[in-house]
Design a protein around this motif. Structure first.
Motif, PDB file in Angstrom:
ATOM      1  N   THR A   1       7.161  72.952  98.469  1.00  0.00           N
ATOM      2  CA  THR A   1       7.222  71.878  97.241  1.00  0.00           C
ATOM      3  C   THR A   1       6.099  71.218  97.100  1.00  0.00           C
ATOM      4  O   THR A   1       5.627  70.991  96.022  1.00  0.00           O
ATOM      5  N   VAL A   2       5.471  70.829  98.030  1.00  0.00           N
ATOM      6  CA  VAL A   2       4.243  70.078  97.950  1.00  0.00           C
ATOM      7  C   VAL A   2       3.027  70.966  97.310  1.00  0.00           C
ATOM      8  O   VAL A   2       2.526  70.513  96.369  1.00  0.00           O
ATOM      9  N   LEU A   3       3.144  72.305  97.830  1.00  0.00           N
ATOM     10  CA  LEU A   3       2.399  73.190  97.141  1.00  0.00           C
ATOM     11  C   LEU A   3       2.545  73.371  95.575  1.00  0.00           C
ATOM     12  O   LEU A   3       1.464  73.360  94.678  1.00  0.00           O
ATOM     13  N   GLN A   4       3.714  73.349  95.213  1.00  0.00           N
ATOM     14  CA  GLN A   4       4.204  73.489  94.049  1.00  0.00           C
ATOM     15  C   GLN A   4       3.931  72.436  93.047  1.00  0.00           C
ATOM     16  O   GLN A   4       3.387  72.369  92.007  1.00  0.00           O
ATOM     17  N   LEU A   5       4.011  71.344  93.741  1.00  0.00           N
ATOM     18  CA  LEU A   5       3.669  70.001  93.004  1.00  0.00           C
ATOM     19  C   LEU A   5       2.120  69.757  92.673  1.00  0.00           C
ATOM     20  O   LEU A   5       1.678  69.452  91.704  1.00  0.00           O
ATOM     21  N   SER A   6       1.117  70.521  93.640  1.00  0.00           N
ATOM     22  CA  SER A   6      -0.104  70.545  93.623  1.00  0.00           C
ATOM     23  C   SER A   6      -0.612  71.237  92.306  1.00  0.00           C
ATOM     24  O   SER A   6      -1.431  70.707  91.691  1.00  0.00           O
ATOM     25  N   ASN A   7       0.015  72.166  92.245  1.00  0.00           N
ATOM     26  CA  ASN A   7      -0.104  73.126  90.934  1.00  0.00           C
ATOM     27  C   ASN A   7       0.426  72.334  89.519  1.00  0.00           C
ATOM     28  O   ASN A   7      -0.396  72.272  88.576  1.00  0.00           O
TER      29      ASN A   7
ATOM     30  N   TYR B   1      -2.372  71.024  86.323  1.00  0.00           N
ATOM     31  CA  TYR B   1      -1.951  71.067  84.953  1.00  0.00           C
ATOM     32  C   TYR B   1      -2.033  69.602  84.313  1.00  0.00           C
ATOM     33  O   TYR B   1      -2.634  69.526  83.260  1.00  0.00           O
ATOM     34  N   VAL B   2      -1.593  68.824  84.997  1.00  0.00           N
ATOM     35  CA  VAL B   2      -1.316  67.405  84.345  1.00  0.00           C
ATOM     36  C   VAL B   2      -2.784  66.989  84.209  1.00  0.00           C
ATOM     37  O   VAL B   2      -3.197  66.159  83.014  1.00  0.00           O
TER      38      VAL B   2
ATOM     39  N   GLN C   1      -4.903  66.168  79.404  1.00  0.00           N
ATOM     40  CA  GLN C   1      -5.852  65.417  79.011  1.00  0.00           C
ATOM     41  C   GLN C   1      -6.410  65.828  77.487  1.00  0.00           C
ATOM     42  O   GLN C   1      -6.981  64.976  76.924  1.00  0.00           O
ATOM     43  N   ASN C   2      -6.287  66.915  77.336  1.00  0.00           N
ATOM     44  CA  ASN C   2      -6.316  67.490  75.732  1.00  0.00           C
ATOM     45  C   ASN C   2      -5.550  66.963  74.887  1.00  0.00           C
ATOM     46  O   ASN C   2      -4.590  66.763  75.131  1.00  0.00           O
ATOM     47  N   GLU C   3      -6.357  67.101  73.640  1.00  0.00           N
ATOM     48  CA  GLU C   3      -5.618  66.545  72.476  1.00  0.00           C
ATOM     49  C   GLU C   3      -4.130  67.648  72.023  1.00  0.00           C
ATOM     50  O   GLU C   3      -3.064  67.068  71.788  1.00  0.00           O
TER      51      GLU C   3
ATOM     52  N   GLU D   1       2.339  74.933  78.103  1.00  0.00           N
ATOM     53  CA  GLU D   1       3.146  74.296  78.146  1.00  0.00           C
ATOM     54  C   GLU D   1       4.641  74.808  78.621  1.00  0.00           C
ATOM     55  O   GLU D   1       5.262  74.201  79.671  1.00  0.00           O
ATOM     56  N   VAL D   2       4.854  75.743  78.320  1.00  0.00           N
ATOM     57  CA  VAL D   2       6.104  76.393  78.649  1.00  0.00           C
ATOM     58  C   VAL D   2       6.050  77.173  80.168  1.00  0.00           C
ATOM     59  O   VAL D   2       6.894  76.882  81.057  1.00  0.00           O
ATOM     60  N   GLU D   3       4.809  77.484  80.591  1.00  0.00           N
ATOM     61  CA  GLU D   3       4.770  77.849  81.861  1.00  0.00           C
ATOM     62  C   GLU D   3       4.651  76.610  82.712  1.00  0.00           C
ATOM     63  O   GLU D   3       5.053  76.784  83.941  1.00  0.00           O
ATOM     64  N   PHE D   4       4.315  75.436  82.378  1.00  0.00           N
ATOM     65  CA  PHE D   4       4.436  74.288  83.203  1.00  0.00           C
ATOM     66  C   PHE D   4       5.855  74.009  83.196  1.00  0.00           C
ATOM     67  O   PHE D   4       6.171  73.560  84.530  1.00  0.00           O
TER      68      PHE D   4
END
Length: 358
Positions: A206-212, A216-217, A222-224, A231-234
């Motif tokens: 789960t920590v590894l998944q959180l890292s991914n 992304y975040v 940070q992009n406009e 976004e869907v993959e996230f």
């Protein structure tokens, strides 16, 4: 010739002075032509009066009404116009009184004009018959030269107001955007904490998944705007993180369409609804817990449906609601009149449907 024209560089103080001198020279010629048609050696005295009246109105307009216009209030323009007429007719009356005896009782057109102004006294100038005649003179003598100045004041005030609104909006959007990442991290870390307390073997995964997710975040968020596909993959990765934690103990059904179209959305606009379903559903209690997530793209319309079971007897979070408040505000700012948000809270379930016209 290419490039943008630099107006501020061209419009130097010297150019400004010359342009003002030229402007008032043309206005003086306009006044002279008007008064010279009624003849007399007093033409330049009345021309000087017009220059004084119009000039005082012209250069006072900026600081009298500009601050009101910049606040979106246009009624001062009407007040200024009324004041300008009274200012103009008042000085006309004073000058006619001053030169009446000097001109004498001749039947010249100039003398008839002065008699027309003075015969009923100052307040008689506001009677309909005289007002109807004099308002045309006022429009010609004062309003026309004032028009460019008032137009400039209104435009500058409007631009200032729009710029202020734009800056405030940008600050608010930046603030809302900055709230998303910490809020998301806070909720996921809470889940990790509970997993670590129980020595859940899936904690490291789960920590590894959180890292991914955080990658992304930090970089995409940070992009406009970002591609809808990312976004869907996230969202898929976020759901997968909770599937790792809960395994088969809780029904988590997803129907998320494969996105290939090059649509773009603002980052992290969909995740709060998914996050909210986990936080107030499974995270509160597994009793009667379930989650259904559906994401479809119909022509140019994105439809996200999220529903979850709720155990109303479970302890409610002490604090929360920030994510939902945030996303509502962001939708309103980014997609005004282009989205519909339906929230239904029933006894044992909670559902959200978001429709966005892309």
């Amino acid at each position: 010739m290419g490039g943008n024209f630099n107006w501020s560089k061209w419009y130097t103080p010297k150019v400004r002075v010359v342009s003002h001198i030229l402007f008032w020279f043309l206005v003086s010629a306009l006044y002279y032509i008007n008064y010279n048609r009624i003849g007399g050696e007093w033409t330049w005295i009345f021309v000087s009066k017009e220059l004084f009246v119009t000039g005082s109105l012209y250069y006072s307009a900026s600081w009298i009404i500009s601050k009101w216009v910049s606040k979106g209030k246009l009624y001062p323009l009407i007040v200024f116009f009324i004041f300008a007429y009274i200012w103009w007719i008042g000085w006309t009356y004073i000058l006619c009184q001053a030169v009446e005896d000097l001109i004498g009782k001749t039947e010249s057109r100039f003398n008839n004009y002065i008699r027309f102004i003075l015969e009923d006294g100052f307040f008689g100038l506001f009677h309909f018959k005289k007002f109807a005649a004099l308002i045309l003179d006022f429009m010609y003598m004062a309003a026309i030269p004032l028009a460019p100045k008032l137009t400039k004041v209104v435009m500058e005030g409007s631009i200032k107001m729009v710029k202020l609104e734009r800056d405030n909006l940008a600050m608010e959007l930046a603030f809302l955007k900055s709230q998303v990442s910490p809020h998301l991290l806070f909720n996921v870390l809470n889940s990790l904490y509970r997993m670590s307390e129980k020595n859940d073997p899936n904690t490291s995964k789960t920590v590894l998944q959180l890292s991914n997710l955080m990658r992304y975040v930090l970089y995409e968020g940070q992009n406009e705007e970002i591609s809808l596909k990312k976004e869907v993959e996230f969202i898929k990765n976020y759901v997968e993180l909770f599937k790792i934690r809960h395994g088969n103990k809780v029904p988590i059904e997803t129907d998320i369409a494969i996105i290939n179209e090059p649509y773009r959305v603002i980052p992290l606009i969909l995740i709060p609804f998914v996050e909210n379903a986990f936080k107030h559903g499974i995270e509160r209690s597994r009793y009667n817990a379930w989650i259904n997530i559906s994401l479809r793209l119909v022509q140019d319309t994105l439809i996200l449906s999220v529903s979850n079971g709720v155990n109303n007897n479970a302890e409610k979070p002490v604090a929360g609601g920030l994510g939902l408040q945030n996303v509502k505000r962001r939708l309103k700012l980014y997609y005004p009149d282009r989205h519909t948000l339906n929230i239904k809270e029933m006894e044992n379930s909670y559902s959200v449907e978001l429709i966005v016209n892309l």
